[in-house]
Structures are given as C-alpha cells and as structure tokens.
Design an enzyme around this catalytic site. Structure first.
Site, PDB file in Angstrom:
ATOM      1  CG  ASN A   1      -7.022  -0.725   1.427  1.00  0.00           C
ATOM      2  OD1 ASN A   1      -6.263  -0.454   0.507  1.00  0.00           O
ATOM      3  ND2 ASN A   1      -6.578  -1.062   2.622  1.00  0.00           N
TER       4      ASN A   1
ATOM      5  CG  HIS B   1      -3.165   3.307   2.219  1.00  0.00           C
ATOM      6  ND1 HIS B   1      -3.739   2.875   1.033  1.00  0.00           N
ATOM      7  CD2 HIS B   1      -3.234   2.250   3.073  1.00  0.00           C
ATOM      8  CE1 HIS B   1      -4.128   1.630   1.169  1.00  0.00           C
ATOM      9  NE2 HIS B   1      -3.845   1.229   2.403  1.00  0.00           N
TER      10      HIS B   1
ATOM     11  CB  CYS C   1      -0.957  -0.009   1.182  1.00  0.00           C
ATOM     12  SG  CYS C   1      -2.105  -1.412   1.177  1.00  0.00           S
TER      13      CYS C   1
END
Length: 333
Positions: free
Chosen positions: A284, A254, A112
């Site tokens: 996500n 993020h 990520c």
C-alpha cells in the site's frame, strides 16, 4: 467551448530496496503466509536513508514528462502524507528540481485519496483556463511513519511515487478525465491518523507519547468504511458518466488491501480479473498507489487504448473519491 483534462503521460519511481514478507515477519511474530492471506502483499519497497519523498516524486515526474513529450507544465501538484518537511510544501521543491522554477506548485493532503483529489483539482484548473498542462504526482515515504513493532501497519505500507501529465483537450477524446465524485467525513478522523506533530498535539501542553509519532489505523473499521465509500462513490461517478459497471474494462482502486479491492469489485459486479492490482509487488503506497498501478499496467500492456477505466480511492480524513476515463494511446518506455 468546454475544456477537459486529458491524460497524456504517465510515470513512476520506486526506491531500490525491496523488503520481503519474511524480512518483516521475523520480528513481528508473523509469517509470509499470514501477511499474504490477509493483505495480498508479498513485498514492498522502503526508501534508504538519505532519500526523501521529493526524490521519488522527481523520479516519477521526470518519467511522466518524458511520456508526455514535454519538459514543462503550468502547475505541479504533489499528493502526499509524508512531505519532506511540515513547512514548506514539497511541490515547489519538486518543480524546481524538474527545471520549473517560477511554476505554480502546491501539495494536496488527503492521505490515500490524495491522487484522485489532485486529479480533480487539476481538471478544475484546466477547465477554468488557469492552466493548460498540469503534472500530478502521488509520492510517499510511508516507512518513515511506521512503528516496526505494529504488525497491523508495518507489513502493509511501502514507499514509491507515480505521476501523470494532464493537458487541456476535448471532453470526447481518449484520455479525458471525468466526471468526478469526492467526499469526506471528518467524524472518522481518528480511524487513520498520526497523533503527534500537528497543532492539536503541540498546543496541548503535553509531550507526545512515543507511539503518537507513528501511523495508526483501526483495521476492521477502515475495511468496512473503505468498501462502502469506494463502492458508493464509484456508483455515483458511473451514473454521472452514464456508464454501466459491465462496461468497465479495468477497475483501478487504491491498493489498500487485495480483499478490499475484491469486495469493491464484487459489490459493483465487476469481474475480479478486471481489477488492476500491483499490491503484491509494492504494498500500500497511499497517495502513490493509483498512479503506480496505472504506470505498471501501461508498461505491461494491460491498459489498451479505448479501454474504460474506473478509478476509486479511500483514505484518512476520512476521504474518498472516484473518476472515470478512456485510456489513451501512450508511448511505452
């Protein structure tokens, strides 16, 4: 004369299939309310059969190139956890499909945090005069790694891609990236992982268990590490830039979990209404989350020229990183 990497184009691409919480909750003994309250997610997008990570990367790359008003760059970087194949890298395929055969291209693997690592890598290449323009893409088909029976992960992740074009420019002009802060701690490698498929599993002499092929995450530990690492990294980069947290117009973290974003904002004393968030709509999307959020916020007019942005991310590895920039004047399509 020093050179900076200047953001000059942005784009994104989502697969057409939106998947609601209700669609997933039925098979997980969960509910829309449970998912929303714990993650902030209302839906996500899953790629259809026959769609690969490179397809989404090309879509985002095309839009970013158009936004920048260019048809080619000197380097293509693709940040991804879900490459088309273990070998070769996905970036050369993406570059060729964008009409740039012969252009240097490679993947960045930091889960990520991959997009922020990609930005820092591109900035270094531009500063060192290896490249004048770089296309940085974050692209994921995370649905391919998810265990549909694991509600701790199955409801969180989605597929998508986001991209930016960087060019060489003056460190003082709008869009100039930097400074950066990057870090890792491999002692936490098992907190976010896919056990099967790599050399450790293949050389173990044992066949992988069925669940080892899926993505796993230790949610509570990851939450704690994510808040601490993103907050610490953000403070470091703000100090390097000589910016105060109250000077930040938008925090673009993020998109891991809305509660994580709010915890980071609160720790930095940045008002929550300055957080750029699209996790409700896309979930996500790992390495794609920050560029997707940037493109959406730009398209909606949330990001205005001259606004000060703080980018920060945390991912498997463990990895983390942050950067700052002043938002430039960009066309909207």
């Amino acid at each position: 004369m020093s050179r900076a990497a200047v953001l000059t184009g942005v784009g994104s691409c989502l697969p057409p299939r939106a998947v609601s919480n209700d669609e997933l909750a039925a098979g997980l003994g969960s509910s829309d309310e449970w998912i929303r309250s714990r993650t902030g997610i209302e839906q996500r997008y899953f790629a259809e059969q026959g769609t690969a990570t490179s397809d989404l990367a090309v879509g985002a790359g095309e839009k970013a190139l158009k936004s920048a008003g260019v048809s080619a760059v000197d380097m293509v970087l693709v940040a991804t956890t879900t490459p088309d194949r273990p070998c070769p890298a996905t970036a050369p395929t993406v570059a060729a499909r964008l009409g740039m055969r012969g252009t240097a291209a490679y993947d960045v693997s930091a889960v990520c945090t991959g997009f922020v690592y990609g930005l820092a890598t591109a900035a270094g290449l531009i500063s060192a005069r290896v490249a004048d323009r770089v296309l940085v893409i974050g692209a994921e088909t995370f649905s391919t790694l998810l265990n549909p029976e694991d509600r701790s992960t199955a409801v969180i992740f989605g597929d998508g891609a986001g991209a930016v074009v960087l060019r060489s420019g003056d460190p003082r002009e709008p869009g100039a990236l930097g400074p950066f802060d990057l870090g890792s701690d491999g002692a936490g490698e098992d907190l976010i992982s896919v056990s099967a498929g790599g050399s450790r599993q293949r050389l173990s002499g044992a066949d992988p268990a069925a669940d080892d092929r899926y993505f796993t995450m230790s949610g509570k530990e990851v939450f704690r590490h994510a808040v601490r690492r993103m907050t610490g990294s953000a403070r470091t980069v703000l100090a390097r830039a000589d910016w105060d947290a109250q000077d930040i117009d938008h925090l673009v973290s993020h998109q891991a979990n809305l509660r994580i974003t709010h915890h980071v904002a609160d720790s930095l004393r940045i008002p929550r209404d300055r957080c750029v968030s699209n996790i409700a709509e896309v979930g996500n999307t790992a390495a794609a989350s920050i560029p997707l959020a940037l493109d959406q916020a730009h398209a909606e007019g949330t990001l205005r020229p001259g606004g000060r942005l703080l980018l920060t991310a945390f991912g498997g590895g463990l990895t983390w990183g942050s950067a700052v920039l002043t938002w430039p004047e960009l066309d909207r399509f």
